[in-house]
Design a protein around this motif. Structure first.
Motif, PDB file in Angstrom:
ATOM      1  N   ALA A 160       7.610   1.028   6.214  1.00 57.56           N
ATOM      2  CA  ALA A 160       6.456   1.779   5.716  1.00 57.56           C
ATOM      3  C   ALA A 160       6.237   3.052   6.527  1.00 57.56           C
ATOM      4  CB  ALA A 160       5.204   0.913   5.758  1.00 57.56           C
ATOM      5  N   LEU A 161       6.014   4.155   5.829  1.00 56.14           N
ATOM      6  CA  LEU A 161       5.692   5.437   6.444  1.00 56.14           C
ATOM      7  C   LEU A 161       4.426   5.982   5.790  1.00 56.14           C
ATOM      8  CD1 LEU A 161       9.268   7.032   6.383  1.00 56.14           C
ATOM      9  CD2 LEU A 161       8.160   5.924   8.335  1.00 56.14           C
ATOM     10  N   PRO A 221       2.783   3.476  10.459  1.00 54.58           N
ATOM     11  CA  PRO A 221       4.223   3.765  10.365  1.00 54.58           C
ATOM     12  C   PRO A 221       5.083   2.780  11.146  1.00 54.58           C
ATOM     13  CG  PRO A 221       2.979   5.786  10.692  1.00 54.58           C
ATOM     14  CD  PRO A 221       2.009   4.660  10.878  1.00 54.58           C
ATOM     15  N   TYR A 222       6.139   2.313  10.499  1.00 55.88           N
ATOM     16  CA  TYR A 222       7.141   1.410  11.069  1.00 55.88           C
ATOM     17  C   TYR A 222       6.586   0.016  11.401  1.00 55.88           C
ATOM     18  CZ  TYR A 222       9.397   5.926  11.603  1.00 55.88           C
ATOM     19  OH  TYR A 222       9.908   7.175  11.365  1.00 55.88           O
ATOM     20  N   GLU A 223       5.353  -0.254  11.006  1.00 58.13           N
ATOM     21  CA  GLU A 223       4.776  -1.579  11.257  1.00 58.13           C
ATOM     22  C   GLU A 223       4.323  -2.263   9.966  1.00 58.13           C
ATOM     23  OE1 GLU A 223       1.808  -1.771  14.274  1.00 58.13           O
ATOM     24  OE2 GLU A 223       2.881  -0.429  15.644  1.00 58.13           O
ATOM     25  N   GLY A 224       3.544  -1.562   9.142  1.00 56.83           N
ATOM     26  CA  GLY A 224       3.069  -2.172   7.912  1.00 56.83           C
ATOM     27  C   GLY A 224       1.873  -1.429   7.349  1.00 56.83           C
ATOM     28  N   PHE A 225       1.060  -2.144   6.574  1.00 55.09           N
ATOM     29  CA  PHE A 225      -0.078  -1.498   5.926  1.00 55.09           C
ATOM     30  C   PHE A 225      -1.185  -2.527   5.688  1.00 55.09           C
ATOM     31  CE2 PHE A 225       2.987  -2.901   2.787  1.00 55.09           C
ATOM     32  CZ  PHE A 225       2.229  -3.613   1.871  1.00 55.09           C
ATOM     33  N   TYR A 226      -2.404  -2.014   5.477  1.00 57.96           N
ATOM     34  CA  TYR A 226      -3.564  -2.851   5.209  1.00 57.96           C
ATOM     35  C   TYR A 226      -3.924  -2.777   3.724  1.00 57.96           C
ATOM     36  CZ  TYR A 226      -4.453  -3.204  10.241  1.00 57.96           C
ATOM     37  OH  TYR A 226      -4.353  -3.468  11.581  1.00 57.96           O
ATOM     38  N   ILE A 227      -4.181  -3.949   3.119  1.00 54.85           N
ATOM     39  CA  ILE A 227      -4.693  -4.013   1.751  1.00 54.85           C
ATOM     40  C   ILE A 227      -6.159  -4.426   1.835  1.00 54.85           C
ATOM     41  CG2 ILE A 227      -4.449  -5.034  -0.537  1.00 54.85           C
ATOM     42  CD1 ILE A 227      -1.607  -5.804   0.191  1.00 54.85           C
ATOM     43  N   THR A 251      -5.503 -16.363  -2.743  1.00 54.32           N
ATOM     44  CA  THR A 251      -4.939 -15.620  -3.870  1.00 54.32           C
ATOM     45  C   THR A 251      -3.635 -14.944  -3.459  1.00 54.32           C
ATOM     46  OG1 THR A 251      -7.180 -15.185  -4.685  1.00 54.32           O
ATOM     47  CG2 THR A 251      -5.399 -13.858  -5.605  1.00 54.32           C
ATOM     48  N   GLY A 252      -2.588 -15.156  -4.236  1.00 57.35           N
ATOM     49  CA  GLY A 252      -1.292 -14.571  -3.930  1.00 57.35           C
ATOM     50  C   GLY A 252      -1.142 -13.160  -4.478  1.00 57.35           C
ATOM     51  N   PHE A 253      -0.251 -12.396  -3.859  1.00 56.33           N
ATOM     52  CA  PHE A 253       0.060 -11.051  -4.344  1.00 56.33           C
ATOM     53  C   PHE A 253       1.501 -10.713  -3.982  1.00 56.33           C
ATOM     54  CE2 PHE A 253      -1.525 -10.507  -0.033  1.00 56.33           C
ATOM     55  CZ  PHE A 253      -0.649  -9.594   0.536  1.00 56.33           C
ATOM     56  N   SER A 254       2.066  -9.757  -4.709  1.00 56.53           N
ATOM     57  CA  SER A 254       3.402  -9.239  -4.424  1.00 56.53           C
ATOM     58  C   SER A 254       3.278  -7.768  -4.052  1.00 56.53           C
ATOM     59  CB  SER A 254       4.315  -9.391  -5.647  1.00 56.53           C
ATOM     60  OG  SER A 254       4.463 -10.747  -6.006  1.00 56.53           O
ATOM     61  N   TRP A 255       4.193  -7.278  -3.226  1.00 60.08           N
ATOM     62  CA  TRP A 255       4.121  -5.882  -2.793  1.00 60.08           C
ATOM     63  C   TRP A 255       5.511  -5.274  -2.688  1.00 60.08           C
ATOM     64  CZ3 TRP A 255       6.761  -4.839   1.685  1.00 60.08           C
ATOM     65  CH2 TRP A 255       7.024  -5.918   2.538  1.00 60.08           C
ATOM     66  N   TRP A 256       5.556  -3.945  -2.832  1.00 62.72           N
ATOM     67  CA  TRP A 256       6.796  -3.181  -2.698  1.00 62.72           C
ATOM     68  C   TRP A 256       6.496  -1.889  -1.952  1.00 62.72           C
ATOM     69  CZ3 TRP A 256       4.792  -5.336  -7.007  1.00 62.72           C
ATOM     70  CH2 TRP A 256       5.524  -6.343  -7.644  1.00 62.72           C
ATOM     71  N   VAL A 257       7.456  -1.447  -1.161  1.00 61.84           N
ATOM     72  CA  VAL A 257       7.360  -0.153  -0.481  1.00 61.84           C
ATOM     73  C   VAL A 257       8.505   0.708  -0.987  1.00 61.84           C
ATOM     74  CG1 VAL A 257       7.438   1.065   1.727  1.00 61.84           C
ATOM     75  CG2 VAL A 257       6.329  -1.174   1.580  1.00 61.84           C
ATOM     76  N   SER A 258       8.199   1.926  -1.419  1.00 59.86           N
ATOM     77  CA  SER A 258       9.250   2.835  -1.876  1.00 59.86           C
ATOM     78  C   SER A 258       9.150   4.145  -1.118  1.00 59.86           C
ATOM     79  CB  SER A 258       9.138   3.083  -3.381  1.00 59.86           C
ATOM     80  OG  SER A 258       8.007   3.879  -3.665  1.00 59.86           O
ATOM     81  N   ASP A 259      10.279   4.866  -1.078  1.00 62.29           N
ATOM     82  CA  ASP A 259      10.280   6.128  -0.340  1.00 62.29           C
ATOM     83  C   ASP A 259       9.747   7.263  -1.195  1.00 62.29           C
ATOM     84  OD1 ASP A 259      12.293   6.522  -2.163  1.00 62.29           O
ATOM     85  OD2 ASP A 259      13.913   6.359  -0.690  1.00 62.29           O
TER      86      ASP A 259
END
Length: 227
Positions: free
Chosen positions: A176-177, A203-209, A219-227
């Motif tokens: 993640a950037l 950056p380089y660690e992750g993200f908060y939802i 509750t489940g969720f799916s996630w994707w990171v794209s450039d």
């Protein structure tokens, strides 16, 4: 001819086979699956009680079983979409070849041309449905809260859980950037919340939802990171 089943009877049979509709109203879950293209639109007709009811093709029960099994296997929504698309194509081929091999089809050469045209329309419909699902699933929120859509190279993906009573979670994603696009889709009912977004990218660690309200249940969720 397509055999139909009333929505109430479909829900009853699905529950008897152990199909999981989550914690909400099964009817709303069916409407959601219809909205994202996993089930066909209902056909309204007069039912056994002489009142107008929504009906699905009888194969919708088999589709619900498949969706439940795929979710239990941990497949993401995009992976489920691909499998449903393949099933739709096989089902379309089956309907076409079944008719072409019937006595009526063999007697009437004109019908072959009509079936060929129908087949082209079916393929176009499946392609359009797949594009609509991808568009629904690939709505992203960047760090400023702006909405963007598009198909980019996926650099990371996974699944997560929002624990009951929590409104913010951190997702580990080393790719993640701050310029990355984050795609999120919930696989369960995240009420009473009505909105969700990516509140911060580390950056380089992750993200908060973040949700606008804590969820009432895990509750489940799916996630994707794209450039």
């Amino acid at each position: 001819m397509i055999n139909l089943i009333a929505v109430g009877e479909l829900i009853k049979k699905a529950k008897s086979k152990g199909i999981n509709f989550g914690g909400g109203d099964p009817y709303n879950r069916l409407r959601y699956y219809t909205k994202i293209g996993w089930l066909p639109h209902m056909i309204r007709k007069v039912g056994k009680k002489r009142s107008v009811e929504g009906h699905y093709p009888d194969w919708a029960l088999e589709r619900l079983q498949s969706i439940t099994e795929w979710k239990e296997e941990g497949l993401s929504n995009l992976e489920i979409e691909r499998r449903i698309g393949a099933e739709n194509v096989r089902r379309g081929f089956g309907r076409v070849f079944s008719f072409m091999n019937s006595s009526e089809g063999k007697r009437n050469a004109f019908v072959y041309g009509s079936v060929a045209l129908l087949f082209v329309i079916l393929i176009a419909e499946f392609t359009t449905t797949g594009s609509r699902i991808r568009s629904n699933l690939q709505t992203s929120y960047n760090g400023t809260g702006q909405v963007s859509t598009g198909i980019n190279a996926i650099t990371a993906s996974g699944n997560g859980i929002f624990p009951s009573g929590i409104k913010t979670v951190f997702v580990k994603a080393p790719t993640a950037l701050t310029t990355s696009k984050i795609y999120i889709t919930f696989t369960g009912n995240y009420s009473p919340a009505t909105r969700y977004w990516v509140s911060n990218i580390v950056p380089y660690e992750g993200f908060y939802i973040e949700l606008d309200s804590p969820v009432a249940q895990n509750t489940g969720f799916s996630w994707w990171v794209s450039d």
